[in-house]
Design a protein around this motif. Sequence first.
Motif, PDB file in Angstrom:
ATOM      1  N   THR A   1       5.667  -4.066   3.186  1.00  0.00           N
ATOM      2  CA  THR A   1       5.126  -4.844   2.086  1.00  0.00           C
ATOM      3  C   THR A   1       4.252  -3.959   1.223  1.00  0.00           C
ATOM      4  O   THR A   1       3.320  -3.320   1.733  1.00  0.00           O
ATOM      5  N   ILE A   2       4.545  -3.913  -0.073  1.00  0.00           N
ATOM      6  CA  ILE A   2       3.709  -3.168  -1.018  1.00  0.00           C
ATOM      7  C   ILE A   2       2.792  -4.144  -1.731  1.00  0.00           C
ATOM      8  O   ILE A   2       3.202  -5.268  -2.065  1.00  0.00           O
ATOM      9  N   SER A   3       1.551  -3.719  -1.926  1.00  0.00           N
ATOM     10  CA  SER A   3       0.589  -4.564  -2.635  1.00  0.00           C
ATOM     11  C   SER A   3      -0.365  -3.674  -3.407  1.00  0.00           C
ATOM     12  O   SER A   3      -0.377  -2.455  -3.207  1.00  0.00           O
TER      13      SER A   3
ATOM     14  N   LEU B   1       0.829   0.170   1.379  1.00  0.00           N
ATOM     15  CA  LEU B   1       2.145  -0.048   1.972  1.00  0.00           C
ATOM     16  C   LEU B   1       1.929  -0.441   3.426  1.00  0.00           C
ATOM     17  O   LEU B   1       1.564   0.400   4.247  1.00  0.00           O
ATOM     18  N   GLN B   2       2.117  -1.723   3.705  1.00  0.00           N
ATOM     19  CA  GLN B   2       2.037  -2.208   5.068  1.00  0.00           C
ATOM     20  C   GLN B   2       3.400  -2.055   5.714  1.00  0.00           C
ATOM     21  O   GLN B   2       4.391  -2.608   5.227  1.00  0.00           O
ATOM     22  N   MET B   3       3.438  -1.298   6.802  1.00  0.00           N
ATOM     23  CA  MET B   3       4.713  -1.005   7.464  1.00  0.00           C
ATOM     24  C   MET B   3       4.697  -1.611   8.863  1.00  0.00           C
ATOM     25  O   MET B   3       3.884  -1.211   9.702  1.00  0.00           O
ATOM     26  N   ASN B   4       5.573  -2.569   9.086  1.00  0.00           N
ATOM     27  CA  ASN B   4       5.690  -3.233  10.384  1.00  0.00           C
ATOM     28  C   ASN B   4       7.046  -2.933  11.004  1.00  0.00           C
ATOM     29  O   ASN B   4       7.964  -2.473  10.316  1.00  0.00           O
ATOM     30  N   SER B   5       7.164  -3.204  12.284  1.00  0.00           N
ATOM     31  CA  SER B   5       8.433  -2.999  13.006  1.00  0.00           C
ATOM     32  C   SER B   5       9.006  -1.613  12.728  1.00  0.00           C
ATOM     33  O   SER B   5      10.190  -1.460  12.418  1.00  0.00           O
ATOM     34  N   LEU B   6       8.155  -0.623  12.841  1.00  0.00           N
ATOM     35  CA  LEU B   6       8.575   0.745  12.506  1.00  0.00           C
ATOM     36  C   LEU B   6       9.651   1.247  13.451  1.00  0.00           C
ATOM     37  O   LEU B   6       9.664   0.910  14.655  1.00  0.00           O
ATOM     38  N   LYS B   7      10.541   2.062  12.897  1.00  0.00           N
ATOM     39  CA  LYS B   7      11.655   2.640  13.638  1.00  0.00           C
ATOM     40  C   LYS B   7      11.560   4.164  13.584  1.00  0.00           C
ATOM     41  O   LYS B   7      10.981   4.709  12.639  1.00  0.00           O
ATOM     42  N   PRO B   8      12.152   4.851  14.539  1.00  0.00           N
ATOM     43  CA  PRO B   8      12.130   6.323  14.483  1.00  0.00           C
ATOM     44  C   PRO B   8      12.686   6.871  13.170  1.00  0.00           C
ATOM     45  O   PRO B   8      12.208   7.896  12.685  1.00  0.00           O
ATOM     46  N   GLU B   9      13.647   6.182  12.584  1.00  0.00           N
ATOM     47  CA  GLU B   9      14.223   6.661  11.324  1.00  0.00           C
ATOM     48  C   GLU B   9      13.280   6.494  10.133  1.00  0.00           C
ATOM     49  O   GLU B   9      13.589   6.961   9.032  1.00  0.00           O
TER      50      GLU B   9
END
Length: 127
Positions: free
Chosen positions: A69-71, A81-89
């Motif tokens: 989510t960008i705000s 930049l809120q980053m959730n459920s991060l993945k290795p990629e």
Amino acid sequence: QVQLVESGGGVVQAGGSLRLSCAASRRTASVNAMGWFRQAPGKDREFVATISWRRGSTYYADSVKGRFTISRDNAENTVYLQMNSLKPEDTAVYYCAAVVRTFISTGIYSPANYDYWGQGTQVTVSS
């Protein structure tokens, strides 16, 4: 001239969250949009998300929709930049960028359409 300073990167396990911040050095009255790109080793810089400064319209890469989510905070001249459920990629150097020229939404995906860049912050997601 607009100087952008990112913060908030780090190392996180897959499924975790991070919040990136990008502070502009001066009033953003002339900024039309701010966004985030990322670049992994050996790959091109790719679009992540952008927000138009006045209306707050948001745009996302398909790969991050529903997770990031960008705000913005106009008073603080800051974009997040809120980053959730991060993945290795998602592992990459994340760059903040600003647009001062006329903002055209169809051009947001190309780094060439952004006028100022931050120094980047590393995000590493371990599996």
